[in-house]
Write a protein that holds these residues in place. Structure first.
Motif, PDB file in Angstrom:
ATOM      1  N   ALA A  94       0.826  -1.194   0.000  1.00 33.61           N
ATOM      2  CA  ALA A  94       0.000   0.000   0.000  1.00 33.61           C
ATOM      3  C   ALA A  94       0.870   1.257   0.000  1.00 33.61           C
ATOM      4  N   ARG A  95       0.498   2.212  -0.849  1.00 33.40           N
ATOM      5  CA  ARG A  95       1.197   3.501  -0.925  1.00 33.40           C
ATOM      6  C   ARG A  95       2.691   3.344  -1.205  1.00 33.40           C
ATOM      7  N   ARG A 134     -10.038   8.805  -3.503  1.00 33.27           N
ATOM      8  CA  ARG A 134      -8.833   8.186  -4.054  1.00 33.27           C
ATOM      9  C   ARG A 134      -8.906   8.117  -5.581  1.00 33.27           C
ATOM     10  N   THR A 175      -5.418  -6.721  -7.699  1.00 33.33           N
ATOM     11  CA  THR A 175      -5.876  -7.005  -6.339  1.00 33.33           C
ATOM     12  C   THR A 175      -7.389  -6.836  -6.239  1.00 33.33           C
ATOM     13  N   ASN A 203      -1.022  -5.779  -5.713  1.00 29.21           N
ATOM     14  CA  ASN A 203      -0.479  -5.694  -4.358  1.00 29.21           C
ATOM     15  C   ASN A 203       0.216  -6.983  -3.970  1.00 29.21           C
TER      16      ASN A 203
END
Length: 233
Positions: free
Chosen positions: A70-71, A106, A143, A188
């Motif tokens: 993530a990120r 987002r 994902t 991911n």
């Protein structure tokens, strides 16, 4: 005399001007023009001393998988890889975010940073897109494709139905390997943490690993993003 050094990751002029497959240059004082050719992206460079150099970056890999947590910067890296293709089709597998304000925010941030010329397809039906000739695809992400595929197969209520998901994973990988498009997919990496406590989450983690490994085996390039840095695997 101007110095041009080439290597597997691109070329460097005078130790300061980086040339790669993405068309991005950053050094002040150098005039650079780029031309897309059948061999790749050609750079014509005029140095501050008036010398002229040319170098051609080889064509990008046709199939690239970008992994990360993530990120980690994986979506930004995927977008950078296709930034030179104004007709790219962005394939969003997470829906439109209408039911979740935070998710919608987002999505809006992603849209704002993408080139205005890019198209958009909001779908998890990836196989027809991969099997149809057309402009480059950026799939973001595998994902969410997996979680929505598990929903469609009702795996959460009956874990034995995971076999249906595995069939769809294989169909996706086969289409990925046969596609004639330039494709970049984001996914991911979720298997590096602790073992989940519940069976459903463990199953999801295992299937996510299956997706990543199956698609990676059919990709020319696999990239790992961590803390905004990218490493080739």
């Amino acid at each position: 005399m101007a110095e041009l050094i080439t290597g597997p990751d691109g070329a460097v002029v005078d130790g300061v001007l980086r040339l790669g497959a993405d068309g991005i240059v950053t050094a002040a004082g150098y005039e650079v023009t780029t031309t897309r050719t059948n061999r790749g992206l050609r750079y014509d460079v005029l140095t501050p001393t008036g010398e002229q150099l040319s170098w051609t970056a080889p064509l990008a890999a046709q199939r690239t998988l970008v992994l990360g947590g993530a990120r980690s910067g994986k979506s930004t890296e995927a977008e950078r890889l296709l930034a030179d293709y104004p007709d790219t089709l962005y394939v969003a597998t997470g829906g439109d975010g209408s039911a979740d304000p935070e998710w919608a925010e987002r999505i809006a941030l992603h849209r704002a940073r993408r080139p205005a010329s890019w198209g958009l397809a909001e779908t998890v039906d990836l196989v027809p897109l991969l099997e149809t000739p057309g402009p480059p695809l950026l799939i973001d992400c595998l994902t969410l494709w997996l979680s929505r595929t598990m929903d469609a197969c009702e795996v959460w209520a009956d874990h034995s139905r995971a076999v249906e998901v595995e069939k769809r994973i294989e169909l996706l990988a086969e289409a990925w390997s046969r596609t004639t498009r330039l494709v970049v997919a984001v996914s991911n990496e979720v298997g590096s943490g602790v073992v989940p406590a519940d069976a459903g989450t463990r199953l999801y983690r295992d299937l996510m690993g299956r997706v990543n490994a199956t698609v990676a085996r059919r990709s020319e390039t696999v990239l790992w993003c961590v803390a905004g840095r990218t490493v080739a695997l």
